[in-house]
Design a protein around this motif. Structure first.
Motif, PDB file in Angstrom:
ATOM      1  N   ALA A 179       0.608  -1.240   0.119  1.00  0.00           N
ATOM      2  CA  ALA A 179      -0.157   0.013   0.159  1.00  0.00           C
ATOM      3  C   ALA A 179       0.872   1.256   0.065  1.00  0.00           C
ATOM      4  CB  ALA A 179      -0.734   0.130   1.115  1.00  0.00           C
ATOM      5  N   LEU A 180       2.029   1.181  -0.006  1.00  0.00           N
ATOM      6  CA  LEU A 180       2.971   2.359   0.200  1.00  0.00           C
ATOM      7  C   LEU A 180       2.758   3.552  -0.718  1.00  0.00           C
ATOM      8  CD1 LEU A 180       6.527   0.913   1.472  1.00  0.00           C
ATOM      9  CD2 LEU A 180       4.825   2.736   2.570  1.00  0.00           C
ATOM     10  N   VAL A 181       2.606   3.164  -2.189  1.00  0.00           N
ATOM     11  CA  VAL A 181       2.393   3.870  -3.250  1.00  0.00           C
ATOM     12  C   VAL A 181       1.303   4.832  -2.850  1.00  0.00           C
ATOM     13  CG1 VAL A 181       1.849   4.479  -5.551  1.00  0.00           C
ATOM     14  CG2 VAL A 181       3.882   2.807  -4.782  1.00  0.00           C
ATOM     15  N   LYS A 182      -0.076   3.865  -2.545  1.00  0.00           N
ATOM     16  CA  LYS A 182      -1.221   4.688  -2.222  1.00  0.00           C
ATOM     17  C   LYS A 182      -1.060   5.689  -1.028  1.00  0.00           C
ATOM     18  CE  LYS A 182      -5.844   5.528  -2.600  1.00  0.00           C
ATOM     19  NZ  LYS A 182      -6.305   6.593  -3.597  1.00  0.00           N
ATOM     20  N   LEU A 183      -0.663   4.970  -0.045  1.00  0.00           N
ATOM     21  CA  LEU A 183      -0.385   5.817   1.361  1.00  0.00           C
ATOM     22  C   LEU A 183       0.468   6.973   1.065  1.00  0.00           C
ATOM     23  CD1 LEU A 183       0.115   2.960   3.569  1.00  0.00           C
ATOM     24  CD2 LEU A 183      -1.906   4.217   3.658  1.00  0.00           C
ATOM     25  N   GLN A 184       1.413   6.769   0.421  1.00  0.00           N
ATOM     26  CA  GLN A 184       2.137   8.267   0.138  1.00  0.00           C
ATOM     27  C   GLN A 184       1.612   9.296  -0.539  1.00  0.00           C
ATOM     28  OE1 GLN A 184       6.477   5.905   0.052  1.00  0.00           O
ATOM     29  NE2 GLN A 184       5.624   6.358  -1.763  1.00  0.00           N
ATOM     30  N   ALA A 185       0.469   8.600  -1.673  1.00  0.00           N
ATOM     31  CA  ALA A 185      -0.296   9.636  -2.214  1.00  0.00           C
ATOM     32  C   ALA A 185      -1.363  10.203  -1.195  1.00  0.00           C
ATOM     33  CB  ALA A 185      -1.125   9.007  -3.411  1.00  0.00           C
ATOM     34  N   LEU A 186      -1.932   9.455  -0.410  1.00  0.00           N
ATOM     35  CA  LEU A 186      -2.828  10.074   0.458  1.00  0.00           C
ATOM     36  C   LEU A 186      -2.324  11.153   1.446  1.00  0.00           C
ATOM     37  CD1 LEU A 186      -5.160   6.797   1.477  1.00  0.00           C
ATOM     38  CD2 LEU A 186      -5.845   8.965   0.367  1.00  0.00           C
TER      39      LEU A 186
END
Length: 133
Positions: A94-101
């Motif tokens: 989920a890191l990519v999504k979390l970094q965007a969020l």
């Protein structure tokens, strides 16, 4: 209710199926409780990490009791980010999504939860730290 009790009584495999169904439930409160249960289970619930990543897009809120006399709402996305933070290696997907969020979500509690998860999962700590300080 009896289905829930029966699944819990039959053993771990049925409980995991129950958690999976609850993560997909139409009621945001049910989804939120399931997300928090997955977070509490940590790496034992790693098989649900991909479903939690999907819930980072959940647009709904759930009731949040701040005290006996005051309630507000909290986005389901907050719960998903916090649960993923507890999933270890599985949460890293989920890191990519979390970094965007952590940089773009409209809700500040979601941005903070995403930043916390990024730090805990070993992502862009420098960016996350700037957001938290």
């Amino acid at each position: 209710m009896l289905d829930t009790v029966g699944a819990a009584a039959r053993g771990p495999r049925d409980r995991l199926g129950l958690l999976d169904r609850a993560l997909r439930d139409g009621d945001s409160q049910v989804r939120s409780y399931a997300i928090r249960a997955a977070g509490n289970a940590g790496t034992k619930a790693a098989m649900h990490a991909s479903q939690l990543v999907k819930l980072l897009n959940d647009p709904t809120d759930r009731w949040n009791a701040i005290s006996n006399h005051f309630f507000d709402t909290r986005p389901v996305r907050y719960d998903a980010a916090m649960a993923l933070a507890e999933m270890g290696t599985a949460g890293r997907l989920a890191l990519v999504k979390l970094q965007a969020l952590m940089q773009t979500d409209k809700d500040s509690v979601v941005r903070v939860a995403a930043a916390y998860a990024v730090i805990k999962l070993g992502g862009q700590a420098s960016v996350a730290n700037r957001l938290l300080i």
